[in-house]
Design a protein around this motif. Structure first.
Motif, short mmCIF file in Angstrom:
data_model
loop_
_atom_site.label_atom_id
_atom_site.label_comp_id
_atom_site.label_asym_id
_atom_site.label_seq_id
_atom_site.Cartn_x
_atom_site.Cartn_y
_atom_site.Cartn_z
N ARG A 153 0.83 -1.20 0.00
CA ARG A 153 0.00 0.00 0.00
C ARG A 153 0.87 1.25 0.00
N ALA A 154 0.59 2.15 -0.90
CA ALA A 154 1.35 3.39 -1.01
C ALA A 154 0.41 4.58 -0.92
N LEU A 155 0.80 5.56 -0.14
CA LEU A 155 0.02 6.80 -0.02
C LEU A 155 0.79 7.92 -0.71
N VAL A 156 0.12 8.64 -1.60
CA VAL A 156 0.72 9.78 -2.29
C VAL A 156 0.15 11.06 -1.69
N ALA A 157 0.99 11.86 -1.04
CA ALA A 157 0.58 13.16 -0.52
C ALA A 157 0.70 14.15 -1.67
N TRP A 158 -0.46 14.57 -2.20
CA TRP A 158 -0.44 15.30 -3.47
C TRP A 158 -0.89 16.75 -3.34
N LYS A 159 -0.17 17.61 -4.03
CA LYS A 159 -0.63 18.94 -4.38
C LYS A 159 0.03 19.28 -5.71
N PRO A 160 -0.57 20.14 -6.52
CA PRO A 160 -0.03 20.38 -7.86
C PRO A 160 1.22 21.26 -7.85
N SER A 161 2.31 20.72 -7.28
CA SER A 161 3.59 21.44 -7.25
C SER A 161 4.61 20.68 -8.07
N ARG A 162 5.68 21.35 -8.43
CA ARG A 162 6.75 20.71 -9.20
C ARG A 162 7.35 19.56 -8.41
N GLU A 163 7.57 19.78 -7.10
CA GLU A 163 8.21 18.77 -6.28
C GLU A 163 7.35 17.52 -6.15
N ALA A 164 6.05 17.70 -5.92
CA ALA A 164 5.16 16.54 -5.82
C ALA A 164 5.09 15.81 -7.16
N GLY A 165 5.09 16.56 -8.25
CA GLY A 165 5.07 15.95 -9.58
C GLY A 165 6.30 15.09 -9.82
N HIS A 166 7.47 15.62 -9.42
CA HIS A 166 8.71 14.84 -9.56
C HIS A 166 8.63 13.55 -8.75
N ALA A 167 8.14 13.65 -7.51
CA ALA A 167 8.08 12.49 -6.64
C ALA A 167 7.19 11.40 -7.23
N VAL A 168 6.04 11.79 -7.76
CA VAL A 168 5.11 10.80 -8.32
C VAL A 168 5.70 10.15 -9.56
N ARG A 169 6.32 10.92 -10.42
CA ARG A 169 6.91 10.34 -11.64
C ARG A 169 8.05 9.38 -11.30
N PHE A 170 8.88 9.77 -10.32
CA PHE A 170 9.95 8.88 -9.89
C PHE A 170 9.39 7.60 -9.28
N ALA A 171 8.27 7.73 -8.58
CA ALA A 171 7.69 6.59 -7.85
C ALA A 171 6.85 5.69 -8.74
N LEU A 172 6.55 6.09 -9.96
CA LEU A 172 5.62 5.36 -10.81
C LEU A 172 5.95 3.87 -10.95
N PRO A 173 7.21 3.48 -11.17
CA PRO A 173 7.50 2.03 -11.28
C PRO A 173 7.14 1.26 -10.01
#
Length: 271
Positions: A153-173
């Motif tokens: 189980r993974a929780l993504v703490a999201w807001k539309p920021s550059r940093e959050a976007g980078h984290a999600v893209r890195f975490a996608l795999p």
């Protein structure tokens, strides 16, 4: 893209066993190899002054003496899990040594260390410094908390920021291998946050991620995120760090600072 190399910070601090277990479990889940970098030079100590040099030399000598035992732990853990890996010893400033390797790794694993031994205290600021300095994701493993056998189980703490976007893209795999993913948005005066969270879920679903959205209208972000980690039973928390300056976080307090000091679960962070 998939995770093929997990870079492990190896050093004689009390967080080593937990981050080793996390790195090996992550490698086993994703089919990756573990590359351990055993750093002799203590984190957070500049090479300045004769007296300080004598002290540093003693710490380096101690690290060299401890290295065989930590290498044996590493090799035993990999053999038990059936994971491939390499062990390298480096004599250089820790953040710089790791930063040089991050470009050629998919995830870098470090620890949140308590203020216990000298090694722990010296390593305490490594996660934030590395996350700010590196061009890849950093996994921060809490010391003394249960290490999951796999990321279910993974929780993504999201807001539309550059940093959050980078984290999600890195975490996608990694998110693609998880059983469940929850995208958490916290309103905090921004009613548009919920729409952005819904859009992220749709994007994740398009990549085969089993994601859903949860929006919290009330509560401070740091407390809400920590509570949701426990409620959801997250094995890892994915988040961007320092979307405002570190000075502002020091003066005003902030989500990054609070969660790095006491992570409710392993963190996967990016700047």
């Amino acid at each position: 893209m998939s995770i093929r190399t997990v870079l492990l910070h190896a050093a004689p601090d009390s967080g080593f066993d937990d981050r080793l277990a996390f790195a090996v479990a992550l490698a086993r889940q994703t089919g990756a190899a573990v590359k351990a970098l055993y750093t002799l030079y203590p984190a957070g100590v500049p090479r300045v002054g004769r007296a300080l040099s004598i002290y540093v030399n003693e710490l380096v000598h101690e690290a060299k003496e401890k290295e065989p035992a930590f290498k044996a732990k590493f090799e035993q853990a990999l053999a038990a899990a059936g994971v491939a890996g390499t062990w390298t010893v480096v004599d250089g400033e820790v953040t710089s040594a790791l930063r040089d390797e991050v470009t050629f790794a998919d995830v870098t694993v470090v620890s949140e260390t308590p203020y216990g031994t000298v090694d722990d205290q010296l390593a305490a600021t490594l996660p934030e410094h590395l996350a700010l300095a590196c061009n890849g994701p950093v996994a921060v493993v809490p010391t003394g908390k249960p290490v999951p056998a796999r990321i279910g189980r993974a929780l993504v703490a999201w807001k539309p920021s550059r940093e959050a976007g980078h984290a999600v893209r890195f975490a996608l795999p990694l998110l693609a291998t998880a059983d469940e993913v929850e995208v958490l948005t916290v309103e905090e005066g921004d009613p548009a946050a919920t729409a952005s969270g819904a859009r992220l879920v749709a994007w994740l679903n398009s990549h085969g991620v089993n994601a859903r959205h949860h929006h919290a209208k009330d509560g401070a972000a740091g407390v809400t995120i920590a509570n949701e980690v426990q409620k959801f039973g997250a094995d890892i928390l994915v988040m961007g760090v320092y979307s405002r300056s570190r000075l502002a976080e020091m003066v005003l307090g902030g989500v990054t600072a609070s969660l790095l000091v006491d992570p409710p679960a392993a963190l996967l962070v990016a700047h």
